[in-house]
Design an enzyme around this catalytic site. Sequence first.
Site, PDB file in Angstrom:
ATOM      1  N   GLY A  10      35.645  41.755  59.006  1.00 56.25           N
ATOM      2  CA  GLY A  10      36.444  42.980  58.987  1.00 56.25           C
ATOM      3  C   GLY A  10      37.586  42.884  59.979  1.00 56.25           C
ATOM      4  O   GLY A  10      37.894  41.800  60.488  1.00 56.25           O
ATOM      5  N   CYS A  11      38.190  44.027  60.257  1.00 54.30           N
ATOM      6  CA  CYS A  11      39.335  44.088  61.179  1.00 54.30           C
ATOM      7  C   CYS A  11      39.075  43.245  62.427  1.00 54.30           C
ATOM      8  O   CYS A  11      38.102  43.481  63.146  1.00 54.30           O
ATOM      9  CB  CYS A  11      39.569  45.547  61.570  1.00 54.30           C
ATOM     10  SG  CYS A  11      40.768  45.724  62.901  1.00 54.30           S
ATOM     11  N   PHE A  12      39.936  42.290  62.695  1.00 51.18           N
ATOM     12  CA  PHE A  12      39.643  41.335  63.770  1.00 51.18           C
ATOM     13  C   PHE A  12      39.718  41.916  65.177  1.00 51.18           C
ATOM     14  O   PHE A  12      39.206  41.331  66.114  1.00 51.18           O
ATOM     15  CB  PHE A  12      40.457  40.043  63.634  1.00 51.18           C
ATOM     16  CG  PHE A  12      41.957  40.161  63.473  1.00 51.18           C
ATOM     17  CD1 PHE A  12      42.674  41.267  63.890  1.00 51.18           C
ATOM     18  CD2 PHE A  12      42.659  39.100  62.901  1.00 51.18           C
ATOM     19  CE1 PHE A  12      44.055  41.349  63.750  1.00 51.18           C
ATOM     20  CE2 PHE A  12      44.045  39.157  62.753  1.00 51.18           C
ATOM     21  CZ  PHE A  12      44.746  40.287  63.177  1.00 51.18           C
ATOM     22  N   TRP A  13      40.319  43.093  65.329  1.00 54.56           N
ATOM     23  CA  TRP A  13      40.379  43.701  66.673  1.00 54.56           C
ATOM     24  C   TRP A  13      38.976  43.924  67.246  1.00 54.56           C
ATOM     25  O   TRP A  13      38.706  43.580  68.397  1.00 54.56           O
ATOM     26  CB  TRP A  13      41.069  45.064  66.627  1.00 54.56           C
ATOM     27  CG  TRP A  13      42.506  45.063  66.212  1.00 54.56           C
ATOM     28  CD1 TRP A  13      43.395  44.031  66.288  1.00 54.56           C
ATOM     29  CD2 TRP A  13      43.231  46.179  65.668  1.00 54.56           C
ATOM     30  NE1 TRP A  13      44.619  44.447  65.818  1.00 54.56           N
ATOM     31  CE2 TRP A  13      44.549  45.754  65.438  1.00 54.56           C
ATOM     32  CE3 TRP A  13      42.869  47.504  65.359  1.00 54.56           C
ATOM     33  CZ2 TRP A  13      45.526  46.607  64.903  1.00 54.56           C
ATOM     34  CZ3 TRP A  13      43.837  48.346  64.832  1.00 54.56           C
ATOM     35  CH2 TRP A  13      45.155  47.906  64.611  1.00 54.56           C
ATOM     36  N   CYS A 154      38.122  50.250  65.741  1.00 52.38           N
ATOM     37  CA  CYS A 154      38.636  49.686  64.512  1.00 52.38           C
ATOM     38  C   CYS A 154      37.490  49.510  63.548  1.00 52.38           C
ATOM     39  O   CYS A 154      36.782  48.527  63.611  1.00 52.38           O
ATOM     40  CB  CYS A 154      39.269  48.326  64.812  1.00 52.38           C
ATOM     41  SG  CYS A 154      39.747  47.437  63.345  1.00 52.38           S
TER      42      CYS A 154
END
Length: 157
Positions: A10-13, A154
């Site tokens: 998912g969102c890499f943050w 995130c």
Amino acid sequence: MTEKATFGAGCFWGVEMRFRELDGVVDAPVGYSGGHVDQPTYQQVCTDQTGHVEVVEVEFDPERVSYERLVREFFKLHDPTQVNRQGPDVGRQYRSVIFSHDDAQREIAERVRAELDQSGQFSKPIATSIEPAATFWRAEEYHQQYLARRGGTCGIG
Ligand code: MHO
């Protein structure tokens, strides 16, 4: 000597932040992997047309943290049963994937995935794919350590 482990969850943050919290992880840049365009930009990857996944390239000291521990952490920090999405983020760039760097990593990843799939702790089958590592394209600097600098969450937080 450090080694690399590459994960898309998912969102890499948020994925980056979770891995950086582990002892033995010395770096965790975010980037794109698995696509068919060189030096992709975030905007290109967001179109879901380049084939890339948002990934974190974990650099770890195997004397302090094992690859297996990282794989188990990967399965904990997202929902591996979701297909081509993670929470609010939808698209193949958010798919669940382990990019293995050698046979030993692939075998560990496959063993842990099978064990968790059979454990009954997920109500749906695990969708995580295990693929050979491809080129890691480091993401734009403003995406590096994004949550540590900006706060917030995130998807998976
Ligand atoms: N839903 C997130 C996705 C960002 S992540 C780097 C957003 O706030 O845009 O893909």
